[in-house]
Motif scaffolding. Sequence first.
Motif, mmCIF file in Angstrom:
data_model
loop_
_atom_site.group_PDB
_atom_site.id
_atom_site.type_symbol
_atom_site.label_atom_id
_atom_site.label_comp_id
_atom_site.label_asym_id
_atom_site.label_seq_id
_atom_site.Cartn_x
_atom_site.Cartn_y
_atom_site.Cartn_z
ATOM 1 N N UNK A 264 10.814 45.557 59.505
ATOM 2 C CA UNK A 264 11.543 46.088 60.642
ATOM 3 C C UNK A 264 12.924 46.609 60.262
ATOM 4 N N UNK A 265 13.352 46.507 59.005
ATOM 5 C CA UNK A 265 14.752 46.698 58.701
ATOM 6 C C UNK A 265 15.039 47.764 57.656
ATOM 7 N N UNK B 133 19.750 56.728 65.952
ATOM 8 C CA UNK B 133 19.164 57.010 64.652
ATOM 9 C C UNK B 133 17.799 56.358 64.539
ATOM 10 N N UNK B 134 16.936 56.977 63.740
ATOM 11 C CA UNK B 134 15.649 56.384 63.404
ATOM 12 C C UNK B 134 15.476 56.457 61.889
ATOM 13 N N UNK B 135 14.841 55.451 61.321
ATOM 14 C CA UNK B 135 14.648 55.407 59.877
ATOM 15 C C UNK B 135 13.667 56.487 59.431
ATOM 16 N N UNK B 136 13.847 56.942 58.187
ATOM 17 C CA UNK B 136 12.927 57.876 57.554
ATOM 18 C C UNK B 136 12.230 57.172 56.393
ATOM 19 N N UNK C 201 9.126 51.767 62.791
ATOM 20 C CA UNK C 201 9.432 50.338 62.699
ATOM 21 C C UNK C 201 10.889 50.028 62.999
ATOM 22 N N UNK C 202 11.780 51.024 62.861
ATOM 23 C CA UNK C 202 13.196 50.708 63.053
ATOM 24 C C UNK C 202 13.981 51.904 63.568
ATOM 25 N N UNK C 203 14.862 51.623 64.509
ATOM 26 C CA UNK C 203 15.855 52.587 64.973
ATOM 27 C C UNK C 203 17.127 51.809 65.265
ATOM 28 N N UNK D 28 20.600 47.027 66.384
ATOM 29 C CA UNK D 28 19.313 47.260 65.731
ATOM 30 C C UNK D 28 18.194 47.287 66.766
ATOM 31 N N UNK D 29 17.235 48.192 66.577
ATOM 32 C CA UNK D 29 16.130 48.334 67.518
ATOM 33 C C UNK D 29 14.802 48.259 66.760
ATOM 34 N N UNK D 30 14.287 47.055 66.479
ATOM 35 C CA UNK D 30 12.983 46.947 65.842
ATOM 36 C C UNK D 30 11.893 47.344 66.823
ATOM 37 N N UNK D 31 10.771 47.791 66.296
ATOM 38 C CA UNK D 31 9.696 48.249 67.176
ATOM 39 C C UNK D 31 9.095 47.117 67.977
ATOM 40 N N UNK D 32 9.085 45.917 67.412
ATOM 41 C CA UNK D 32 8.535 44.759 68.106
ATOM 42 C C UNK D 32 9.607 43.682 68.179
#
Length: 216
Positions: free
Chosen positions: A8-9, A45-48, A57-59, A70-74
């Motif tokens: 997630x990170x 932002x969203x991870x690439x 999985x992460x934004x 932090x915004x994990x998908x779950x």
Amino acid sequence: MSTPFLRMLPLAAVALVLSACQSTVVERMPEGTVADCPAEWRGAFIALDDNGRRDGDFAMFVADDCTIEPLPSDPKDGPPPALRLHPRFLANGAVVLFADPEVRQLLELREDDLRPPESQWPFHWSRDADVLTLEAPDHRRIATLIVNGGMQGTTHWNSSDEGFNILRGEPAALRDALGNGQLFDDSDPIRLEHVGARRDDAVRAQRKAAKDGKAR
């Protein structure tokens, strides 16, 4: 630490992977750090991933004062909902620092007595168009410099190539050591794409990326 949580990170992917084997902190806040938030950091932002695709999985959302959410998908596998990061920046260098207690909470790292509680995790950062890039320290190079007397600090390693460095010195010396950008490793950067100005933009992009990922 659970495997789902590790995934997630991406923001701290390098530090996270190396936290169990290699990492570097500075023992105190360097001179010349400010809390002022660079415009390049603000927004959603969203991870690439390694192929440049958005990773659901992460934004994260960065407020105007640079507080990072932090915004994990779950949420069940992510950091505590109330967790926020409060980075500081070198005024005359593209270096961001994260407080050790916040990083430990984010990465679910256990406490130890070797790292000073006021220590900071440094990253070199840059922004090219919509992509924010973070580079972790070059841990092995720093360890070698410490052992050879080229830098002030302590290094703790074992035969399995696991360990960490603590850069020590007066705040001005730490500023100079980090500010030239020569201590960072650009071989495996963390990349995040700016997707808007609002928290909802991050959530929306994250949901779409997760859906697109399942379709691939």
